[in-house]
Design a protein around this motif. Structure first.
Motif, PDB file in Angstrom:
ATOM      1  N   GLU A  64      -8.037   2.339  21.997  1.00  5.04           N
ATOM      2  CA  GLU A  64      -6.745   2.285  22.920  1.00  5.04           C
ATOM      3  C   GLU A  64      -6.730   3.609  23.624  1.00  5.04           C
ATOM      4  O   GLU A  64      -5.718   3.649  24.312  1.00  5.04           O
ATOM      5  CB  GLU A  64      -5.512   2.446  21.819  1.00  5.04           C
ATOM      6  N   LEU A  65      -7.560   4.421  23.730  1.00  5.24           N
ATOM      7  CA  LEU A  65      -7.642   5.508  24.363  1.00  5.24           C
ATOM      8  C   LEU A  65      -7.977   5.165  25.902  1.00  5.24           C
ATOM      9  O   LEU A  65      -9.112   4.647  25.983  1.00  5.24           O
ATOM     10  CB  LEU A  65      -8.499   6.723  23.977  1.00  5.24           C
ATOM     11  N   ILE A  66      -7.611   5.944  26.926  1.00  8.76           N
ATOM     12  CA  ILE A  66      -7.892   5.672  28.198  1.00  8.76           C
ATOM     13  C   ILE A  66      -8.873   6.659  28.736  1.00  8.76           C
ATOM     14  O   ILE A  66      -8.627   7.827  28.482  1.00  8.76           O
ATOM     15  CB  ILE A  66      -6.728   5.821  29.347  1.00  8.76           C
ATOM     16  N   ARG A  67     -10.131   6.321  28.895  1.00  3.47           N
ATOM     17  CA  ARG A  67     -11.273   7.376  28.924  1.00  3.47           C
ATOM     18  C   ARG A  67     -11.376   7.809  30.320  1.00  3.47           C
ATOM     19  O   ARG A  67     -12.104   7.035  31.109  1.00  3.47           O
ATOM     20  CB  ARG A  67     -12.285   6.906  28.282  1.00  3.47           C
ATOM     21  N   ILE A  68     -11.398   9.042  30.788  1.00  2.00           N
ATOM     22  CA  ILE A  68     -11.334   9.276  32.268  1.00  2.00           C
ATOM     23  C   ILE A  68     -12.678  10.456  32.275  1.00  2.00           C
ATOM     24  O   ILE A  68     -12.563  11.341  31.521  1.00  2.00           O
ATOM     25  CB  ILE A  68     -10.085  10.099  32.684  1.00  2.00           C
ATOM     26  N   GLY A  69     -13.472   9.963  33.124  1.00  2.00           N
ATOM     27  CA  GLY A  69     -14.696  10.922  33.290  1.00  2.00           C
ATOM     28  C   GLY A  69     -14.666  11.853  34.326  1.00  2.00           C
ATOM     29  O   GLY A  69     -14.365  11.277  35.471  1.00  2.00           O
ATOM     30  N   SER A  70     -14.795  13.233  34.238  1.00  2.00           N
ATOM     31  CA  SER A  70     -14.734  14.013  35.432  1.00  2.00           C
ATOM     32  C   SER A  70     -15.650  15.245  35.127  1.00  2.00           C
ATOM     33  O   SER A  70     -16.131  15.648  34.335  1.00  2.00           O
ATOM     34  CB  SER A  70     -13.106  14.584  35.143  1.00  2.00           C
ATOM     35  N   PRO A  71     -16.054  15.791  36.334  1.00  2.00           N
ATOM     36  CA  PRO A  71     -16.812  16.908  36.380  1.00  2.00           C
ATOM     37  C   PRO A  71     -16.367  18.181  36.185  1.00  2.00           C
ATOM     38  O   PRO A  71     -16.906  19.323  36.099  1.00  2.00           O
ATOM     39  CB  PRO A  71     -17.378  16.949  37.850  1.00  2.00           C
ATOM     40  N   TYR A  72     -14.735  18.057  36.154  1.00  2.51           N
ATOM     41  CA  TYR A  72     -13.875  19.354  36.012  1.00  2.51           C
ATOM     42  C   TYR A  72     -13.558  19.539  34.557  1.00  2.51           C
ATOM     43  O   TYR A  72     -12.949  18.583  33.867  1.00  2.51           O
ATOM     44  CB  TYR A  72     -12.835  19.008  37.067  1.00  2.51           C
ATOM     45  N   VAL A  73     -14.001  20.896  34.064  1.00  2.00           N
ATOM     46  CA  VAL A  73     -13.977  20.997  32.715  1.00  2.00           C
ATOM     47  C   VAL A  73     -12.378  21.520  32.156  1.00  2.00           C
ATOM     48  O   VAL A  73     -11.516  22.105  33.119  1.00  2.00           O
ATOM     49  CB  VAL A  73     -14.912  22.048  32.369  1.00  2.00           C
ATOM     50  N   THR A  74     -11.882  21.528  31.251  1.00  2.00           N
ATOM     51  CA  THR A  74     -10.769  22.170  30.431  1.00  2.00           C
ATOM     52  C   THR A  74     -11.258  23.269  29.785  1.00  2.00           C
ATOM     53  O   THR A  74     -11.958  23.460  29.069  1.00  2.00           O
ATOM     54  CB  THR A  74     -10.151  21.004  29.665  1.00  2.00           C
ATOM     55  N   THR A  75     -10.449  24.561  30.373  1.00  2.00           N
ATOM     56  CA  THR A  75     -11.127  25.767  29.722  1.00  2.00           C
ATOM     57  C   THR A  75      -9.657  26.234  29.020  1.00  2.00           C
ATOM     58  O   THR A  75     -10.137  27.299  28.268  1.00  2.00           O
ATOM     59  CB  THR A  75     -11.784  26.815  30.741  1.00  2.00           C
ATOM     60  N   THR A  76      -8.554  25.967  29.489  1.00  2.00           N
ATOM     61  CA  THR A  76      -7.585  26.579  28.767  1.00  2.00           C
ATOM     62  C   THR A  76      -6.451  25.726  28.619  1.00  2.00           C
ATOM     63  O   THR A  76      -6.471  24.882  29.590  1.00  2.00           O
ATOM     64  CB  THR A  76      -6.985  27.879  29.513  1.00  2.00           C
TER      65      THR A  76
ATOM     66  N   ARG B 250      -2.749  30.416  33.128  1.00  2.00           N
ATOM     67  CA  ARG B 250      -3.912  31.211  32.743  1.00  2.00           C
ATOM     68  C   ARG B 250      -5.239  30.649  33.891  1.00  2.00           C
ATOM     69  O   ARG B 250      -6.013  31.175  33.837  1.00  2.00           O
ATOM     70  CB  ARG B 250      -4.441  31.001  31.631  1.00  2.00           C
ATOM     71  N   SER B 251      -4.771  29.361  34.485  1.00  2.00           N
ATOM     72  CA  SER B 251      -5.761  28.839  35.254  1.00  2.00           C
ATOM     73  C   SER B 251      -5.412  28.089  36.639  1.00  2.00           C
ATOM     74  O   SER B 251      -4.077  27.458  36.615  1.00  2.00           O
ATOM     75  CB  SER B 251      -6.847  28.061  34.539  1.00  2.00           C
ATOM     76  N   ALA B 252      -5.946  27.950  37.820  1.00  2.00           N
ATOM     77  CA  ALA B 252      -5.826  27.038  38.683  1.00  2.00           C
ATOM     78  C   ALA B 252      -7.169  26.406  39.306  1.00  2.00           C
ATOM     79  O   ALA B 252      -7.207  25.929  40.416  1.00  2.00           O
ATOM     80  CB  ALA B 252      -5.182  28.064  39.967  1.00  2.00           C
ATOM     81  N   SER B 253      -7.775  26.071  38.080  1.00  2.00           N
ATOM     82  CA  SER B 253      -8.957  25.328  38.506  1.00  2.00           C
ATOM     83  C   SER B 253      -8.503  23.710  38.039  1.00  2.00           C
ATOM     84  O   SER B 253      -7.677  23.506  37.230  1.00  2.00           O
ATOM     85  CB  SER B 253     -10.123  25.706  37.544  1.00  2.00           C
ATOM     86  N   ALA B 254      -9.317  22.760  38.929  1.00  2.00           N
ATOM     87  CA  ALA B 254      -9.141  21.534  38.805  1.00  2.00           C
ATOM     88  C   ALA B 254      -8.699  20.682  37.388  1.00  2.00           C
ATOM     89  O   ALA B 254      -7.641  20.311  37.248  1.00  2.00           O
ATOM     90  CB  ALA B 254      -9.883  20.583  39.682  1.00  2.00           C
ATOM     91  N   GLY B 255      -9.970  21.077  36.540  1.00  2.00           N
ATOM     92  CA  GLY B 255      -9.785  20.391  35.223  1.00  2.00           C
ATOM     93  C   GLY B 255      -8.524  20.907  34.447  1.00  2.00           C
ATOM     94  O   GLY B 255      -7.937  19.767  33.768  1.00  2.00           O
ATOM     95  N   ASN B 256      -8.332  21.986  34.657  1.00  2.00           N
ATOM     96  CA  ASN B 256      -7.001  22.742  33.749  1.00  2.00           C
ATOM     97  C   ASN B 256      -5.711  22.195  34.464  1.00  2.00           C
ATOM     98  O   ASN B 256      -4.811  21.674  33.700  1.00  2.00           O
ATOM     99  CB  ASN B 256      -7.185  24.023  33.794  1.00  2.00           C
TER     100      ASN B 256
END
Length: 501
Positions: free
Chosen positions: A25-37, A42-48
C-alpha cells in the motif's frame, strides 16, 4: 500497475513491516536527495524539505495548482497599515491526539526565527514578534511593511511542532517518533536508506491522506532509479536523466513529467580575489558562453536559457531583458581590458555526471577565449565547506526559490548585505542592496515589478553570477498513481494521491 507478489517465505517479514498498512500500500518514491534530519529548522536541503512538507502543517498551504489556501489557520486578516497579521486557528490535533494551540505556533515560528540551530531564519527576518491570544488566535507583528509575509508563512521551516514535546525531549523529539502536525507521521526512519511514512489519523483535513503511506527511498544512481521504476520497485522517481525521459514516457504503465520549477543553473564567481574582482573579467567569462547551446546540451532541449540572475518562474521576472550575448570576440577584449594575466583558475564542482558534463562544456568555451581553468571535483560536503569559505575561483551550481515571490531569491543570490554574501560570491552593489529593501516594503505590484526589473538589470550586467538555464523538474510516475506531483517549492501532493490497483 502490477506489483510483485510476496513469496510465502517472506510472509513473516512482510507482517513486520507495518501494523496499519502493508508494503503493497505504500507509495514508493525514489530520490537522490537524502533525509538527514526531521527537525524543520535544521536544514534547507532538498531531501529534508520534501519530508518536512509531509510531517508538519503550516498556517497556510498551497494546493496542487499553486494557489494559496488556508492551512492550520482557517482565516486571517491584515491590519490597515500592513504591519500586523492575525490568524484564527482551526480545531486541529497533533499526531499524538493533543490539540494544536496558539502556543505551539508561537513556539514554532520563534524557534525558526531565533534558535541558534535555525539555518534559514531569513524567511521570518521581517517579523518582530509572534504572540498568542487564547488557544486559537495568533498575531504576527512585523518590523516593517513586508510584501511576501503570507508567502513566507508557508515555507518549509514554518511547520508547526509540539511545544510540549520538543521542550520535554529536545533533539530526540525529531529522531524518536516525531509528533507530526501534517498529513503523515513517521513509521520508521532508516538514515541513509529510507523514510517510511504512515497516515496521521489526527490530521485536520478530513479524508486525507487518500493512501496508506509512503516511502522516500534514497537511490543515488539515476539509471538505477529509472530501472527500479520500470521494474515496478518504485512508483515515482525524482531527477530522471534527460536522455531517458522519452523512453520512460513510452511505457504503457508510466508517465514522464516535466513539472515547473524555480531552479536556476548558474556559475558562481569569487569576487573576493582576482581576477573576478574586476567586472570586465566577469563580463568576459559570461560573454564567452553560448548559453543556448549549453542549455540544449544539458537538458536535451527541455530547459530555457537564462536571461537574468533570477529564476524565470518567479513573479516579476524580467523576461524581456536580453541577458549577456554570446560574443567570443568581446570576451577576449574584456579579458585584456580587465587585466587577466593568464592564471589557471580553479573550477570547483561536486561529484556527479551532470556536474562534470556542465564543467567540461564551460571549460571548453572559456578556453576558446583564453580563460584558463582546471576542474577540481570534490564531495558535496567539501563543496559546501569550500564555497562559503571563498576557497574557489569558479563554481557552477544551482539553487531554487521556496516561493513565487522573488525576495528570498534576491537575498540569497545577489544582495551583498543579506547574510549569504550573494551566495558566497561577495558581489556587493549598494544600489542593489537598497533596491532589495525598497522592493520588499512596496505593496503595489506595478511598483514592485519596476524595482525587481532594475535589480535584475544591474546584477545581470555586472555579472553577480553567470546565469545559465532554467530547467523544469524531470520526474516520472507510475500511471497507477493519481494526483501525485511536485510543486516548484519541493512539496509533494502526496496527501492528494490515490494508488489505483
Amino acid at each position: 500497475m502490477k506489483r510483485k507478489y510476496i513469496a510465502p517465505a517472506c510472509a513473516l517479514a512482510a507482517l513486520l513491516i507495518s501494523n496499519a498498512a502493508s508494503a503493497e500500500e505504500l507509495i514508493r518514491i525514489g530520490s537522490p536527495y537524502v533525509t538527514t534530519t526531521l527537525d524543520p529548522i535544521r536544514s534547507a536541503s532538498a531531501g529534508n524539505i520534501e519530508a518536512f512538507g509531509q510531517l508538519y502543517a503550516r498556517l497556510l498551504r498551497r494546493d496542487p495548482s499553486g494557489q494559496r489556501q488556508p492551512g492550520l489557520a482557517e482565516k486571517w486578516t491584515i491590519s490597515e497599515d500592513g504591519m500586523e497579521l492575525t490568524f484564527t486557528l482551526r480545531a486541529a490535533k497533533f499526531s499524538n491526539g493533543v490539540p494544536i494551540t496558539g502556543d505551539d505556533v508561537v513556539f514554532s515560528l520563534t524557534r525558526a526565527m531565533s534558535d541558534k540551530k535555525s539555518v534559514y531564519s531569513a524567511t521570518l527576518a521581517a517579523v518582530e514578534r509572534v504572540t498568542a491570544e487564547g488557544r486559537n488566535i495568533v498575531k504576527v507583528k512585523l518590523k516593517y511593511r513586508f510584501a511576501p509575509a503570507l508567502d513566507n508563512l508557508e515555507v518549509f521551516n514554518t511547520g508547526i511542532v509540539s511545544k510540549v514535546d520538543v521542550e520535554a525531549r529536545g533533539d530526540k523529539a525529531f529522531t524518536d517518533k516525531p509528533v507530526a502536525s501534517g498529513p503523515y507521521a513517521v513509521r520508521e526512519w532508516r538514515p541513509n536508506d529510507r523514510l517510511i511514512l504512515e497516515p496521521n489519523t489526527n490530521y485536520w483535513r478530513e479524508g486525507y491522506p487518500k493512501n496508506g503511506g509512503a516511502e522516500f527511498i534514497e537511490v543515488a544512481n539515476p539509471n538505477t532509479r529509472v530501472s527500479m521504476l520500470m521494474s515496478g520497485e518504485l512508483d515515482a522517481v525524482r531527477d530522471v536523466p534527460w536522455a531517458q525521459l522519452e523512453n520512460v514516457g513510452k511505457r504503457d504503465t508510466l508517465r514522464d513529467a516535466l513539472e515547473p520549477s524555480t531552479i536556476i543553473y548558474m556559475t558562481l564567481l569569487n569576487e573576493r580575489r582576482p581576477p573576478f574582482d574586476n567586472v570586465k573579467v566577469r563580463q568576459a567569462a559570461a560573454h564567452a558562453l553560448n548559453v543556448s547551446a549549453i542549455t540544449k546540451a544539458m537538458t536535451e532541449g527541455h530547459g530555457t536559457p537564462a536571461n537574468t540572475t533570477l529564476p524565470g518562474a518567479l513573479d516579476y521576472h524580467a523576461k524581456d531583458l536580453p541577458g549577456l550575448a554570446y560574443d567570443p570576440k568581446l570576451a577576449r577584449m574584456l579579458l585584456t581590458e580587465g587585466g587577466y594575466d593568464g592564471k589557471e583558475l580553479t573550477m570547483l564542482i561536486s561529484a556527479g555526471s551532470d556536474n562534470e558534463k556542465l564543467a567540461t562544456l564551460l571549460q571548453a568555451q572559456w578556453t576558446a577565449v583564453g580563460l584558463k581553468t582546471k576542474i577540481e571535483k570534490v564531495d558535496r560536503g567539501v563543496w559546501w565547506e569550500r564555497v562559503p569559505a571563498g576557497d574557489y575561483d569558479l563554481a557552477p551550481s544551482w539553487w531554487y526559490n521556496e516561493t513565487p515571490d522573488p525576495d528570498l531569491a534576491v537575498r540569497w543570490a545577489i544582495c551583498g548585505t543579506c547574510g549569504t554574501h550573494s551566495f558566497h560570491t561577495y558581489y556587493d552593489n549598494p544600489k542593489v542592496n537598497e533596491l532589495t529593501e525598497q522592493a520588499v516594503r512596496e505593496l503595489e505590484p506595478t511598483k514592485r515589478d519596476a524595482l525587481y526589473r532594475e535589480i535584475q538589470k544591474i546584477s545581470t550586467e555586472e555579472v553577480a553570477q553567470i546565469p545559465l538555464y532554467y530547467p523544469p523538474y524531470a520526474n516520472a510516475y507510475a500511471k497507477a498513481l493519481e494526483g501525485l506531483s511536485l510543486s516548484p517549492s519541493l512539496q509533494w501532493s502526496l496527501e492528494e494521491t490515490v494508488l489505483a490497483r
